[in-house]
Design an enzyme around this catalytic site. Structure first.
Site, PDB file in Angstrom:
ATOM      1  N   GLU A  45       0.896  -1.240  -0.040  1.00 48.40           N
ATOM      2  CA  GLU A  45       0.089   0.107   0.050  1.00 48.40           C
ATOM      3  C   GLU A  45       0.752   1.227   0.142  1.00 48.40           C
ATOM      4  O   GLU A  45       1.861   1.272   0.673  1.00 48.40           O
ATOM      5  CB  GLU A  45      -0.798   0.106   1.328  1.00 48.40           C
ATOM      6  CG  GLU A  45      -1.943   1.245   1.436  1.00 48.40           C
ATOM      7  CD  GLU A  45      -2.729   1.114   2.663  1.00 48.40           C
ATOM      8  OE1 GLU A  45      -3.752   1.722   2.615  1.00 48.40           O
ATOM      9  OE2 GLU A  45      -2.353   0.522   3.579  1.00 48.40           O
ATOM     10  N   LYS A 118      -9.643   1.722  -2.597  1.00 51.65           N
ATOM     11  CA  LYS A 118      -9.900   1.049  -1.164  1.00 51.65           C
ATOM     12  C   LYS A 118     -11.384   1.441  -0.870  1.00 51.65           C
ATOM     13  O   LYS A 118     -11.944   2.419  -0.710  1.00 51.65           O
ATOM     14  CB  LYS A 118      -8.952   1.645  -0.416  1.00 51.65           C
ATOM     15  CG  LYS A 118      -9.029   1.080   1.310  1.00 51.65           C
ATOM     16  CD  LYS A 118      -7.964   1.641   1.831  1.00 51.65           C
ATOM     17  CE  LYS A 118      -7.861   1.129   3.123  1.00 51.65           C
ATOM     18  NZ  LYS A 118      -6.430   1.747   4.228  1.00 51.65           N
ATOM     19  N   CYS A 159      -5.273  -3.310   2.644  1.00 51.63           N
ATOM     20  CA  CYS A 159      -5.137  -3.168   4.127  1.00 51.63           C
ATOM     21  C   CYS A 159      -6.445  -3.087   5.115  1.00 51.63           C
ATOM     22  O   CYS A 159      -6.806  -4.267   5.041  1.00 51.63           O
ATOM     23  CB  CYS A 159      -4.373  -1.589   4.012  1.00 51.63           C
ATOM     24  SG  CYS A 159      -3.451  -1.446   5.859  1.00 51.63           S
TER      25      CYS A 159
END
Length: 284
Positions: A45, A118, A159
Site C-alpha cells: 500500500e 480502497k 489494507c
C-alpha cells in the site's frame, strides 16, 4: 515433467516522501523479481508515496489522467516483462475534491487491466494512542475488482479491507482464486492481528492470500509492521519477509512463493464452503 506453479514476488518497502526514490526501488525490485522467474510482483500500500502530512503530499497528487505514476509503473513492468500489482497510490478523485487510495494491475506488456479504490477507510483510535482518520481526506471506493492474471483470477483489496470478510466472500463469488491485500499496517495492530487475519481470509475463502507490506520507520515519522506474507488456501504461510527498520540495502526486501492452483482445488474439495452455504442459505 510437470510445469512448476508460477511464482509471486512480494516487494516489502519502506516507502518515503520522495516518489522518485520509491520508483527507483520498485524498478530495482522488479528487475530482481523478473530475473528470479516471478510471473507477477506485488507492491505494498502507498508504494509510490507514504506521507501522512497531507499538505506536503498534496504537491505530488493529481487525477490519474494527469499523474505520472501509473505510466511510470507501466514502463517498468513492460521493460522487465513482468505483471505488476501496484499495491496502491494516492491520487485525486476525478472530481478533484478528495483523494482515492487506488490499486492498478498492470500486464507484462504495460497495459493496465484493472483498477480498485480502497473501500473501507481506516478511521480508528488505537489503544496505543494513535489516531487515524483516513476519511478526512480520502473517498472510499464502491466497486469490486477481480481480474485474470498469470497466477489465477485475482481479487483486489487494500489494507483495512482485510477486516471485512464479506468483501472476500463477494470476491470469491465473482471467481477469485487468490486475493491480494497490500498494506501499511501499524505496528500495534500488526502485532495483534496481521497473521491471524491473513490466515483467516485464506481459510474462509479457499484462496491464496498475497500481502505485500510496508515495513520499518518512514520519513513521515510513522512505523509499519512489515511481515509481507503469502498464505496458501489451507491457511499455511508459504513465505514471509522479516520485519526490519529499513527495507534492505536495495530499498526493498523480496520474497517469492509458488501459487499452485491445485492447492486451491484441494482446499475447496476438502471443505466445500460454497456447497454448504448454498444448502444452508439462511436469512441471517
Amino acid at each position: 515433467m510437470e510445469t512448476p506453479p508460477p511464482l509471486a514476488a512480494l516487494v516489502q518497502m519502506t516507502s518515503g516522501i520522495d516518489p522518485a526514490a520509491n520508483l527507483a526501488a520498485i524498478d530495482r525490485a522488479l528487475g530482481e523479481a523478473a530475473a528470479l522467474g516471478a510471473a507477477m510482483a506485488f507492491l505494498p500500500e502507498m508504494s509510490l508515496l507514504l506521507d501522512r502530512d497531507r499538505e506536503r503530499s498534496a504537491a505530488h497528487l493529481a487525477r490519474e489522467a494527469d499523474s505520472p505514476w501509473p505510466a511510470a509503473l507501466q514502463e517498468i513492468a513492460r521493460r522487465h516483462a513482468i505483471w505488476l500489482h501496484s499495491g496502491s497510490m494516492p491520487l485525486l478523485a476525478d472530481d478533484g475534491a478528495r483523494r482515492v487510495n487506488r490499486s492498478h494491475v498492470i500486464a507484462a506488456d504495460g497495459t493496465i487491466v484493472a483498477r480498485y479504490d480502497k473501500i473501507h477507510m481506516f478511521d480508528v483510535t488505537l489503544p496505543s494512542g494513535e489516531n487515524w482518520t483516513e476519511s478526512a481526506a480520502y473517498a472510499g471506493g464502491d466497486t469490486l475488482a477481480v481480474v485474470d492474471t498469470p497466477l489465477g483470477r485475482l481479487g483486489l483489496s487494500i489494507c483495512y479491507d482485510l477486516r471485512f470478510p464479506e468483501l472476500y466472500r463477494a470476491l470469491v463469488d465473482r471467481g477469485a482464486e487468490l486475493v491480494t491485500i497490500p498494506a501499511a499496517f501499524t505496528v500495534s495492530t500488526g502485532e495483534a492481528h496481521w497473521h491471524v487475519l491473513q490466515r483467516a481470509r485464506a481459510i474462509e475463502t479457499g484462496c491464496h492470500v498475497v500481502a505485500a507490506a510496508q515495513s520499518g520507520t518512514h520519513a513521515d515519522g510513522r512505523a509499519t509492521y512489515g511481515h509481507s506474507i503469502v498464505v496458501d488456501p489451507w491457511g499455511v504461510p508459504l513465505a514471509e519477509a522479516i520485519a526490519r527498520n529499513d527495507a534492505g540495502d536495495a530499498g526493498y526486501d523480496l520474497v517469492l512463493a509458488p501459487i499452485d492452483p491445485a492447492a486451491m482445488q484441494q482446499a475447496r474439495r476438502a471443505i466445500p464452503l460454497a456447497r454448504s452455504r448454498a444448502v444452508r442459505n439462511l436469512d441471517l
